[in-house]
Design a protein around this motif. Structure first.
Motif, short mmCIF file in Angstrom:
data_model
loop_
_atom_site.label_atom_id
_atom_site.label_comp_id
_atom_site.label_asym_id
_atom_site.label_seq_id
_atom_site.Cartn_x
_atom_site.Cartn_y
_atom_site.Cartn_z
N SER A 22 0.83 -1.19 0.00
CA SER A 22 0.00 0.00 0.00
C SER A 22 0.87 1.26 0.00
O SER A 22 1.88 1.32 0.69
N ASN A 25 -1.66 6.04 2.96
CA ASN A 25 -1.71 6.05 4.42
C ASN A 25 -3.00 6.74 4.83
O ASN A 25 -3.21 7.90 4.54
N PHE A 33 2.48 2.80 9.84
CA PHE A 33 2.23 2.59 8.41
C PHE A 33 3.34 1.78 7.77
O PHE A 33 3.08 0.92 6.91
N LYS A 37 1.58 -1.40 5.90
CA LYS A 37 1.51 -1.21 4.45
C LYS A 37 1.83 -2.51 3.70
O LYS A 37 1.43 -2.67 2.55
N GLU A 40 -1.90 -4.51 4.42
CA GLU A 40 -3.05 -3.63 4.27
C GLU A 40 -4.34 -4.16 4.90
O GLU A 40 -4.93 -3.52 5.73
#
Length: 163
Positions: A22, A25, A33, A37, A40
């Motif tokens: 990802s 954010n 994050f 990430k 996700e």
């Protein structure tokens, strides 16, 4: 492929092959994050996942491990990371803790926004914060599928409940 994705795959997590890292954010602190990430969407483990903390909390089972039930995700719904952290704040957890997952008994696995360590935030214990690892990397490396041949039940827990 990141160490997080590799570890999750080794734990039997079937990540959607079309899911990529990802880049969006949705209001998470940067340090958080950088972990979520990689996956996700929330991950509810089908196999029993445990970890042996580098720093003991006294809450570990006989084999020295704690269970990990799930990792929160950025997707909407029941296991949304922002909703989980609203719940954590309502439990009056330390303000620098940000939950990334759930252990047993509504205990949150958190990243400290102060130093990046991984902590366990407990609900109803006299001591509500336990440092487990110095970093998220150490935490993910410690995750493994529970050996079904071992008795990993949690010992009786001594606790001083707050009322």
């Amino acid at each position: 492929m990141s160490y997080v994705i590799e570890k999750l795959a080794s734990l039997g997590v079937d990540l959607d092959s079309t899911q990529t890292e990802s880049t969006i954010n949705l209001g998470l602190p940067e340090i958080v994050f950088n972990v979520v990430k990689h996956y996700e969407h929330y991950i509810y483990f089908e196999k029993p996942i445990v970890f042996q903390p580098n720093y003991k909390s006294g809450l570990e089972g006989k084999d020295g491990t704690l269970p990990l039930e799930l990792l929160w995700g950025q997707n909407e719904g029941k296991y949304n990371i922002l909703s989980a952290n609203t719940q954590l704040k309502n439990l009056e957890a330390d303000s620098d803790l940000f939950s990334i997952g759930l252990s047993y008994s509504s205990n949150h696995v958190c990243i400290s926004l102060s130093d990046g360590s991984i902590c366990l935030s407990t609900n109803g214990e006299a001591e509500s914060r336990f440092k487990l690892f110095d970093s998220a990397t150490e935490f993910f490396r410690a995750l493994h599928v529970e050996d079904n041949n071992k008795n990993t039940k949690l010992d009786g827990i001594k606790s001083n409940l707050r009322f």
